[in-house]
Write a protein that holds these residues in place. Structure first.
Motif, short mmCIF file in Angstrom:
data_model
loop_
_atom_site.label_atom_id
_atom_site.label_comp_id
_atom_site.label_asym_id
_atom_site.label_seq_id
_atom_site.Cartn_x
_atom_site.Cartn_y
_atom_site.Cartn_z
N ILE B 4 -2.19 -13.28 -6.57
CA ILE B 4 -2.87 -12.23 -5.80
C ILE B 4 -1.87 -11.50 -4.91
O ILE B 4 -1.91 -10.28 -4.78
CB ILE B 4 -4.01 -12.85 -4.94
CG1 ILE B 4 -5.13 -13.31 -5.86
CG2 ILE B 4 -4.52 -11.83 -3.91
CD1 ILE B 4 -6.41 -13.71 -5.19
N LEU B 5 -0.95 -12.25 -4.33
CA LEU B 5 0.00 -11.65 -3.38
C LEU B 5 1.06 -10.79 -4.06
O LEU B 5 1.57 -9.84 -3.47
CB LEU B 5 0.67 -12.76 -2.55
CG LEU B 5 -0.28 -13.56 -1.65
CD1 LEU B 5 0.47 -14.68 -0.93
CD2 LEU B 5 -0.97 -12.66 -0.63
N ASP B 6 1.40 -11.13 -5.32
CA ASP B 6 2.35 -10.30 -6.06
C ASP B 6 1.64 -9.03 -6.55
O ASP B 6 0.42 -9.01 -6.61
CB ASP B 6 2.90 -11.08 -7.26
CG ASP B 6 3.87 -12.18 -6.82
OD1 ASP B 6 4.40 -12.08 -5.69
OD2 ASP B 6 4.08 -13.13 -7.59
N PRO B 7 2.42 -7.99 -6.92
CA PRO B 7 1.77 -6.80 -7.48
C PRO B 7 0.99 -7.16 -8.74
O PRO B 7 1.42 -8.03 -9.50
CB PRO B 7 2.96 -5.88 -7.82
CG PRO B 7 4.07 -6.35 -6.95
CD PRO B 7 3.87 -7.83 -6.77
N TRP B 8 -0.14 -6.49 -8.96
CA TRP B 8 -0.96 -6.80 -10.13
C TRP B 8 -0.51 -5.99 -11.34
O TRP B 8 -0.24 -4.79 -11.22
CB TRP B 8 -2.44 -6.51 -9.85
CG TRP B 8 -3.02 -7.36 -8.76
CD1 TRP B 8 -2.40 -8.37 -8.07
CD2 TRP B 8 -4.33 -7.25 -8.20
NE1 TRP B 8 -3.26 -8.91 -7.14
CE2 TRP B 8 -4.45 -8.24 -7.19
CE3 TRP B 8 -5.44 -6.42 -8.46
CZ2 TRP B 8 -5.61 -8.41 -6.44
CZ3 TRP B 8 -6.58 -6.60 -7.72
CH2 TRP B 8 -6.68 -7.59 -6.73
N GLY B 73 -10.26 -1.51 2.40
CA GLY B 73 -9.61 -2.21 1.29
C GLY B 73 -8.11 -2.01 1.30
O GLY B 73 -7.34 -2.95 1.06
N GLY B 74 -7.67 -0.78 1.61
CA GLY B 74 -6.24 -0.50 1.70
C GLY B 74 -5.60 -1.33 2.80
O GLY B 74 -4.51 -1.90 2.63
N PHE B 75 -6.31 -1.44 3.92
CA PHE B 75 -5.82 -2.23 5.05
C PHE B 75 -5.69 -3.71 4.67
O PHE B 75 -4.64 -4.33 4.88
CB PHE B 75 -6.79 -2.05 6.23
CG PHE B 75 -6.44 -2.86 7.45
CD1 PHE B 75 -5.43 -2.44 8.31
CD2 PHE B 75 -7.11 -4.04 7.72
CE1 PHE B 75 -5.10 -3.18 9.44
CE2 PHE B 75 -6.78 -4.80 8.85
CZ PHE B 75 -5.78 -4.37 9.70
N ILE B 76 -6.75 -4.25 4.08
CA ILE B 76 -6.75 -5.67 3.71
C ILE B 76 -5.63 -5.95 2.69
O ILE B 76 -4.86 -6.90 2.85
CB ILE B 76 -8.12 -6.07 3.11
CG1 ILE B 76 -9.21 -5.98 4.18
CG2 ILE B 76 -8.06 -7.49 2.52
CD1 ILE B 76 -10.63 -6.18 3.63
N ALA B 77 -5.56 -5.11 1.65
CA ALA B 77 -4.58 -5.36 0.58
C ALA B 77 -3.16 -5.30 1.13
O ALA B 77 -2.31 -6.12 0.78
CB ALA B 77 -4.77 -4.34 -0.53
N HIS B 78 -2.91 -4.30 2.01
CA HIS B 78 -1.54 -4.08 2.47
C HIS B 78 -1.10 -5.14 3.48
O HIS B 78 0.03 -5.63 3.42
CB HIS B 78 -1.43 -2.70 3.10
CG HIS B 78 -0.03 -2.31 3.45
ND1 HIS B 78 0.94 -2.13 2.48
CD2 HIS B 78 0.58 -2.09 4.64
CE1 HIS B 78 2.09 -1.81 3.08
NE2 HIS B 78 1.90 -1.78 4.38
N PHE B 79 -2.00 -5.52 4.39
CA PHE B 79 -1.58 -6.40 5.49
C PHE B 79 -1.87 -7.88 5.24
O PHE B 79 -1.27 -8.74 5.87
CB PHE B 79 -2.23 -5.95 6.81
CG PHE B 79 -1.69 -4.63 7.28
CD1 PHE B 79 -0.43 -4.55 7.88
CD2 PHE B 79 -2.42 -3.46 7.11
CE1 PHE B 79 0.08 -3.33 8.31
CE2 PHE B 79 -1.91 -2.23 7.53
CZ PHE B 79 -0.66 -2.17 8.13
N LEU B 81 -2.86 -9.20 1.72
CA LEU B 81 -2.81 -9.65 0.33
C LEU B 81 -1.51 -9.25 -0.37
O LEU B 81 -1.47 -9.20 -1.60
CB LEU B 81 -4.01 -9.09 -0.46
CG LEU B 81 -5.41 -9.51 0.02
CD1 LEU B 81 -6.49 -8.83 -0.84
CD2 LEU B 81 -5.57 -11.02 -0.05
N SER B 82 -0.47 -8.93 0.38
CA SER B 82 0.76 -8.48 -0.27
C SER B 82 1.99 -9.21 0.25
O SER B 82 2.20 -9.29 1.47
CB SER B 82 0.95 -6.97 -0.06
OG SER B 82 -0.06 -6.24 -0.71
N ASN B 83 2.76 -9.77 -0.67
CA ASN B 83 4.10 -10.24 -0.32
C ASN B 83 4.99 -9.01 -0.14
O ASN B 83 4.80 -8.01 -0.82
CB ASN B 83 4.69 -11.08 -1.47
CG ASN B 83 4.14 -12.49 -1.48
OD1 ASN B 83 3.85 -13.05 -0.43
ND2 ASN B 83 4.01 -13.06 -2.66
#
Lengths: 137, 186
Positions: B4-8, B73-79, B81-83
């Motif tokens: 999940i943390l890596d790019p999909w 969603g952009g906020f959650i994914a960026h801060f 859910l992303s390495n």
């Protein structure tokens, strides 16, 4: 709350577009230079999955969540507006590196300068509304 | 959690985008993000200037909720859910951007040379954002849809008009990328 499902769908959309990197200016630039399959893979698999889902909706006469029949309207027939409007859109898409969905999503990632792009896009839509009847469709 | 943390990968992301479209159709609506720009005009009172904006924008509230969700969603994914990883761009793409003077290509989602405040607060930088946004807003309404409305929804419903619009997207995009952007940044 009747709007909750729309907010959650939007959250899901935002997460997918960030995680796929489809919101990245670099990915759009790379796509238009034909130097990566990534964006074509995303759009291609989205459309193939979409075609299957739409066919399933039609074949099974799926009802909406409210129990009403689902009607997916056809687009009006024309060439001029799609080719001209599409090309104008493409010029902006490649320059800003973001289409309307990613514009909102990127604000959430903390890119507040995107608000300028959104304001300009609203202005563009407004000017289209003013000129609509004078443009060839 | 790493997956999940890596790019999909594209083959995960594409079908999930189709699911967004499916959900909205199932909710009795359509997937089209640019329609909200028209709604913003209507909310701002543009109906006084053009009939195009004379509609009950309240009926479009659901789509504004999708926009609100997309921002969250952009906020959650960026801060969350992303390495911190670089975007795995083609080396030719990186090279050509280097020749335009772009540094740190792929280290962030967007180039600082366009979206950083130093760039935005210059006349040239401000014009890039305004012209880019304006063309998107004007073009999408003229074409009757954007990437979500035509490329995803329209093509999924086998609409020839949407195919023509997507061809248009590429005509414009190719001209900008290959002829105009090199002029702007050289």
């Amino acid at each position: 709350m009747k709007y909750l499902k729309f907010i959650l769908t939007g959250v899901f959309f935002g997460i997918v577009l960030v995680k796929s990197e489809a919101v990245s200016w670099y990915r759009i630039f790379e796509m238009f230079r034909f130097e990566s399959f990534h964006m074509y893979g995303i759009i291609g698999t989205a459309v193939i999955t979409g075609i299957i889902l739409v066919q399933l909706i039609k074949k099974t006469n799926l009802k909406s969540i409210e129990g009403t029949p689902i009607a997916i309207p056809d687009k009006n027939k024309s060439i001029t507006r799609y080719l001209l409007g599409g090309s104008i859109f493409g010029l902006g898409w490649a320059l800003a590196g973001a289409c309307p969905g990613p514009m909102y999503i990127l604000v959430g990632t903390g890119v507040f300068s995107m608000l300028i792009v959104i304001a300009a896009a609203v202005a563009g839509t407004f000017v289209y509304g003013l000129l609509k009847n004078k443009l060839p469709h | 959690m790493e997956f999940i943390l890596d790019p999909w990968p594209w083959y995960v992301s594409g079908p999930l985008i189709a699911m967004v479209m499916f959900l909205l159709i199932y909710f009795g609506k359509t997937f089209g993000m640019s329609s909200n720009l028209r709604t913003f005009c209507a909310i701002g009172g543009a109906g006084k200037k053009s009939d195009f904006f004379n509609f009950k924008w309240q009926e479009q509230k659901w789509n504004l909720m999708v926009v609100l969700g997309a921002v969250i969603g952009g906020f959650i994914a960026h801060f969350f859910l992303s390495n911190p990883t670089n975007i795995d761009l083609n080396s030719n793409t990186v090279q050509i951007l280097q020749s335009f003077g772009f540094e740190n290509t792929g280290k962030t989602l967007l180039p600082q040379e366009i979206y950083g405040w130093d760039a935005v607060l210059s006349l040239k930088g401000l014009l890039i954002l305004i012209v880019g946004g304006f063309l998107v807003g004007f073009g999408t309404r003229y074409a009757g849809g954007c990437t979500s409305g035509h490329a995803i929804s329209g093509l999924s419903n086998l609409q020839i008009p949407s195919l023509i619009a997507v061809v248009g997207f590429f005509i414009g995009g190719l001209i900008m990328t290959h002829f105009i952007i090199p002029l702007i940044f050289k």
